[in-house]
Write a protein that holds these residues in place. Structure first.
Motif, PDB file in Angstrom:
ATOM      1  N   GLN A 131     -23.148  33.266  -4.826  1.00  0.00           N
ATOM      2  CA  GLN A 131     -22.389  33.178  -3.873  1.00  0.00           C
ATOM      3  C   GLN A 131     -22.474  31.543  -3.377  1.00  0.00           C
ATOM      4  OE1 GLN A 131     -24.833  35.988  -1.429  1.00  0.00           O
ATOM      5  NE2 GLN A 131     -22.676  36.632  -0.680  1.00  0.00           N
ATOM      6  N   MET A 132     -21.617  31.114  -2.524  1.00  0.00           N
ATOM      7  CA  MET A 132     -21.699  29.621  -2.126  1.00  0.00           C
ATOM      8  C   MET A 132     -21.968  29.496  -1.017  1.00  0.00           C
ATOM      9  SD  MET A 132     -18.638  27.672  -4.361  1.00  0.00           S
ATOM     10  CE  MET A 132     -17.636  29.146  -4.603  1.00  0.00           C
ATOM     11  N   TYR A 133     -22.616  28.412  -0.591  1.00  0.00           N
ATOM     12  CA  TYR A 133     -23.583  28.229   0.596  1.00  0.00           C
ATOM     13  C   TYR A 133     -22.852  26.890   1.164  1.00  0.00           C
ATOM     14  CZ  TYR A 133     -26.409  31.717  -1.594  1.00  0.00           C
ATOM     15  OH  TYR A 133     -26.666  33.003  -2.293  1.00  0.00           O
ATOM     16  N   LEU A 134     -22.754  26.988   2.867  1.00  0.00           N
ATOM     17  CA  LEU A 134     -22.338  25.649   3.222  1.00  0.00           C
ATOM     18  C   LEU A 134     -23.468  25.050   3.790  1.00  0.00           C
ATOM     19  CD1 LEU A 134     -19.390  25.439   5.921  1.00  0.00           C
ATOM     20  CD2 LEU A 134     -21.072  24.090   5.953  1.00  0.00           C
ATOM     21  N   GLN A 204     -24.641  10.496   2.412  1.00  0.00           N
ATOM     22  CA  GLN A 204     -23.505   9.809   2.016  1.00  0.00           C
ATOM     23  C   GLN A 204     -22.486  10.797   1.962  1.00  0.00           C
ATOM     24  OE1 GLN A 204     -23.645   6.466   1.349  1.00  0.00           O
ATOM     25  NE2 GLN A 204     -25.591   6.733   1.674  1.00  0.00           N
ATOM     26  N   ALA A 205     -22.653  12.263   1.980  1.00  0.00           N
ATOM     27  CA  ALA A 205     -21.456  13.006   2.454  1.00  0.00           C
ATOM     28  C   ALA A 205     -21.826  14.126   3.412  1.00  0.00           C
ATOM     29  CB  ALA A 205     -21.108  13.808   1.053  1.00  0.00           C
ATOM     30  N   ASP A 206     -21.137  14.633   4.285  1.00  0.00           N
ATOM     31  CA  ASP A 206     -21.405  15.504   5.305  1.00  0.00           C
ATOM     32  C   ASP A 206     -21.958  16.857   4.936  1.00  0.00           C
ATOM     33  OD1 ASP A 206     -21.192  13.757   7.598  1.00  0.00           O
ATOM     34  OD2 ASP A 206     -19.147  13.664   7.224  1.00  0.00           O
ATOM     35  N   PHE A 207     -21.309  17.617   4.087  1.00  0.00           N
ATOM     36  CA  PHE A 207     -21.566  18.761   3.621  1.00  0.00           C
ATOM     37  C   PHE A 207     -21.123  19.176   2.189  1.00  0.00           C
ATOM     38  CE2 PHE A 207     -17.534  19.509   5.731  1.00  0.00           C
ATOM     39  CZ  PHE A 207     -16.965  20.819   4.983  1.00  0.00           C
ATOM     40  N   VAL A 208     -21.277  20.325   1.743  1.00  0.00           N
ATOM     41  CA  VAL A 208     -20.831  20.806   0.248  1.00  0.00           C
ATOM     42  C   VAL A 208     -21.047  22.243   0.462  1.00  0.00           C
ATOM     43  CG1 VAL A 208     -23.359  20.802  -0.662  1.00  0.00           C
ATOM     44  CG2 VAL A 208     -21.291  20.601  -2.034  1.00  0.00           C
ATOM     45  N   CYS A 209     -20.113  22.831  -0.471  1.00  0.00           N
ATOM     46  CA  CYS A 209     -20.194  24.274  -0.570  1.00  0.00           C
ATOM     47  C   CYS A 209     -20.896  24.405  -2.067  1.00  0.00           C
ATOM     48  CB  CYS A 209     -18.783  25.029  -0.975  1.00  0.00           C
ATOM     49  SG  CYS A 209     -17.915  24.793   0.768  1.00  0.00           S
ATOM     50  N   ASP A 210     -22.332  24.704  -1.684  1.00  0.00           N
ATOM     51  CA  ASP A 210     -23.058  24.760  -2.810  1.00  0.00           C
ATOM     52  C   ASP A 210     -23.282  25.859  -3.630  1.00  0.00           C
ATOM     53  OD1 ASP A 210     -25.659  23.006  -4.019  1.00  0.00           O
ATOM     54  OD2 ASP A 210     -26.287  25.509  -3.425  1.00  0.00           O
ATOM     55  N   PRO A 211     -23.507  25.873  -4.947  1.00  0.00           N
ATOM     56  CA  PRO A 211     -23.298  27.279  -5.717  1.00  0.00           C
ATOM     57  C   PRO A 211     -24.703  27.939  -5.901  1.00  0.00           C
ATOM     58  CG  PRO A 211     -23.219  25.444  -7.235  1.00  0.00           C
ATOM     59  CD  PRO A 211     -23.120  24.822  -5.939  1.00  0.00           C
ATOM     60  N   GLY A 212     -25.656  27.405  -5.202  1.00  0.00           N
ATOM     61  CA  GLY A 212     -26.925  27.977  -5.296  1.00  0.00           C
ATOM     62  C   GLY A 212     -28.050  26.905  -5.663  1.00  0.00           C
ATOM     63  N   ILE A 213     -27.770  25.905  -6.151  1.00  0.00           N
ATOM     64  CA  ILE A 213     -28.901  24.794  -6.461  1.00  0.00           C
ATOM     65  C   ILE A 213     -29.387  24.178  -5.348  1.00  0.00           C
ATOM     66  CG2 ILE A 213     -27.618  24.253  -8.779  1.00  0.00           C
ATOM     67  CD1 ILE A 213     -26.907  21.540  -7.486  1.00  0.00           C
ATOM     68  N   ALA A 214     -29.052  24.309  -4.315  1.00  0.00           N
ATOM     69  CA  ALA A 214     -29.815  23.784  -2.923  1.00  0.00           C
ATOM     70  C   ALA A 214     -30.999  24.454  -2.355  1.00  0.00           C
ATOM     71  CB  ALA A 214     -28.820  23.486  -1.970  1.00  0.00           C
ATOM     72  N   PHE A 215     -31.236  25.857  -3.089  1.00  0.00           N
ATOM     73  CA  PHE A 215     -32.140  26.722  -2.561  1.00  0.00           C
ATOM     74  C   PHE A 215     -33.771  26.009  -2.154  1.00  0.00           C
ATOM     75  CE2 PHE A 215     -30.575  31.251  -4.163  1.00  0.00           C
ATOM     76  CZ  PHE A 215     -29.395  30.943  -3.502  1.00  0.00           C
ATOM     77  N   GLY A 250     -11.266  34.280   6.216  1.00  0.00           N
ATOM     78  CA  GLY A 250     -10.544  33.888   5.062  1.00  0.00           C
ATOM     79  C   GLY A 250     -11.002  32.952   4.088  1.00  0.00           C
ATOM     80  N   ALA A 251     -12.371  32.298   4.411  1.00  0.00           N
ATOM     81  CA  ALA A 251     -12.846  31.303   3.791  1.00  0.00           C
ATOM     82  C   ALA A 251     -14.183  31.899   2.975  1.00  0.00           C
ATOM     83  CB  ALA A 251     -13.444  30.081   4.641  1.00  0.00           C
ATOM     84  N   ASP A 252     -13.853  32.751   1.999  1.00  0.00           N
ATOM     85  CA  ASP A 252     -14.812  33.391   1.139  1.00  0.00           C
ATOM     86  C   ASP A 252     -14.506  33.336  -0.450  1.00  0.00           C
ATOM     87  OD1 ASP A 252     -13.852  36.345   0.345  1.00  0.00           O
ATOM     88  OD2 ASP A 252     -13.276  35.737   2.585  1.00  0.00           O
ATOM     89  N   LEU A 253     -15.474  32.844  -1.119  1.00  0.00           N
ATOM     90  CA  LEU A 253     -15.230  32.678  -2.535  1.00  0.00           C
ATOM     91  C   LEU A 253     -16.775  32.512  -3.197  1.00  0.00           C
ATOM     92  CD1 LEU A 253     -12.986  32.247  -4.698  1.00  0.00           C
ATOM     93  CD2 LEU A 253     -13.310  29.760  -4.557  1.00  0.00           C
ATOM     94  N   ASP A 254     -16.742  33.671  -4.146  1.00  0.00           N
ATOM     95  CA  ASP A 254     -17.988  33.986  -4.798  1.00  0.00           C
ATOM     96  C   ASP A 254     -17.586  33.220  -6.119  1.00  0.00           C
ATOM     97  OD1 ASP A 254     -19.212  35.207  -2.826  1.00  0.00           O
ATOM     98  OD2 ASP A 254     -18.601  37.303  -3.664  1.00  0.00           O
ATOM     99  N   ILE A 255     -18.603  32.856  -6.811  1.00  0.00           N
ATOM    100  CA  ILE A 255     -18.391  32.386  -8.312  1.00  0.00           C
ATOM    101  C   ILE A 255     -18.653  33.598  -9.204  1.00  0.00           C
ATOM    102  CG2 ILE A 255     -18.839  30.773 -10.275  1.00  0.00           C
ATOM    103  CD1 ILE A 255     -19.685  28.904  -8.225  1.00  0.00           C
ATOM    104  N   TRP A 256     -17.692  34.438  -9.596  1.00  0.00           N
ATOM    105  CA  TRP A 256     -17.887  35.492 -10.523  1.00  0.00           C
ATOM    106  C   TRP A 256     -18.065  34.753 -12.135  1.00  0.00           C
ATOM    107  CZ3 TRP A 256     -18.866  40.354  -9.680  1.00  0.00           C
ATOM    108  CH2 TRP A 256     -18.660  40.727  -8.202  1.00  0.00           C
ATOM    109  N   PHE A 257     -18.899  35.675 -12.891  1.00  0.00           N
ATOM    110  CA  PHE A 257     -18.827  35.231 -14.175  1.00  0.00           C
ATOM    111  C   PHE A 257     -18.416  36.423 -15.079  1.00  0.00           C
ATOM    112  CE2 PHE A 257     -21.576  32.497 -11.889  1.00  0.00           C
ATOM    113  CZ  PHE A 257     -21.566  31.174 -12.561  1.00  0.00           C
TER     114      PHE A 257
END
Length: 328
Positions: A131-134, A204-215, A250-257
């Protein structure tokens, strides 16, 4: 006439001998699959999420298939180099691709290429998702998604979001959030998810849609997690609501493999590999190893995986066209 009768007799004798040989098992059966090591091509460098996920799956497949399963890294062009490698491979069931679904659902709209995964590859099955995390910089005034949107609207264009690069899934997730919220925000692309997160941590930036490395940084307070950019909450942060629960629909996007095979691979091979993947993803030990990546081993068979690709392709192609997004 006599010669014709002799020929007919010879043909009948040959057919009878063939039938007897088949009954006795003298005719060799088709070669079993796999007959040699299986190669899985990965379009990203060793150590990344796609590579580690592929290696976890490969270990289980090697045991169930009775042949070595070798990972072949072919990084570059957001996975397109690996796609081309598999398209050129023999369709004999000994070469497969593991990649994010974006190689089929987004890349054709972002890159010029002679290959088209939906045409030149055969979907096999899913191998998991993240998943992605704001995630925001720690000092930002907003404490939830509604406050972040209000802040962006109060200061049009002043809020920036970092991404792993133009056209990458984290970028597309944030673009969906921007579009769904109606808040003006500025995109700042980086060369990878790690440097994007680093600049959010540094302010330096306000936010990111993170793929899980920010845990680990979320847990230590170095960044703030405001919401899950997904249709459902994360099993890793079950108390954090999705952005939809906070008013941004309407803002939902998982990274599927997933896994693909060269077009023309025998359907029985595709079906067998799909079943073996399903068995592998059901193993408790594999779930734990996926969890270390912030990923989930969600199994979909070939039909379900095709349906996912169709849905995601429609969503992302529309977004890319409307927002005029281009790859770097």
């Amino acid at each position: 006439m006599i010669e014709t009768l002799r020929r007919r007799s010879a043909v009948r004798a040959a057919l009878a001998a063939f039938a007897l040989a088949c009954a006795a098992g003298a005719v060799p059966a088709a070669e079993p699959w796999p007959a040699k090591p299986v190669r899985i091509v990965v379009g990203f460098a060793p150590g990344g999420s796609t590579d580690v996920m592929a290696r976890i799956v490969a270990q289980s497949l090697a045991e169930s298939l009775g042949q070595p399963v070798v990972i072949d890294n072919k990084p570059g062009a957001s996975g397109n180099i690996a796609v081309s490698e598999v398209v050129r491979a023999a369709a004999d069931g000994h070469t497969f691709l593991i990649a994010p679904t974006s190689v089929e659902t987004a890349n054709p709209w972002l890159f010029k290429s002679n290959v088209l995964p939906s045409r030149d590859l055969a979907p096999v099955a899913s191998v998991g998702k993240t998943q992605m995390y704001l995630v925001t910089r720690p000092q930002i005034e907003a404490t939830n998604v509604r406050e972040l949107v209000a802040l962006a609207k109060a200061r049009p264009g002043s809020l920036s979001f970092a991404s792993a690069g133009s056209g990458t899934p984290p970028h597309l997730a944030c673009e969906l959030f921007k579009q769904a919220s109606g808040a003006p925000m500025t995109h700042v692309p980086y060369r990878g998810a790690a440097p994007a997160l680093q600049d959010v941590m540094a302010g330096q930036a306000d936010f990111v849609c993170d793929p899980g490395i920010a845990f680990p940084h979320i847990r230590t307070g170095k960044v703030k997690l405001l919401g899950i950019v997904s249709a459902k909450r994360s099993p890793f942060f079950p108390d954090v609501p999705t952005v939809a629960e906070q008013g941004v629909q309407g803002a939902d996007l998982d990274i599927w493999f997933g896994m693909w095979a060269p077009k023309g691979t025998p359907p029985e091979v595709v079906a067998r590999m799909s079943r073996e993947l399903g068995r592998a993803l059901a193993q408790p030990g594999l779930k734990q190893r996926y969890g270390d990546l912030g990923a989930e081993p969600v199994a979909m068979d070939t039909g379900e995986f095709r349906a996912l690709l169709a849905r995601e392709g429609e969503q992302l192609s529309t977004l890319i066209r409307e927002q005029k997004i281009a790859a770097e």
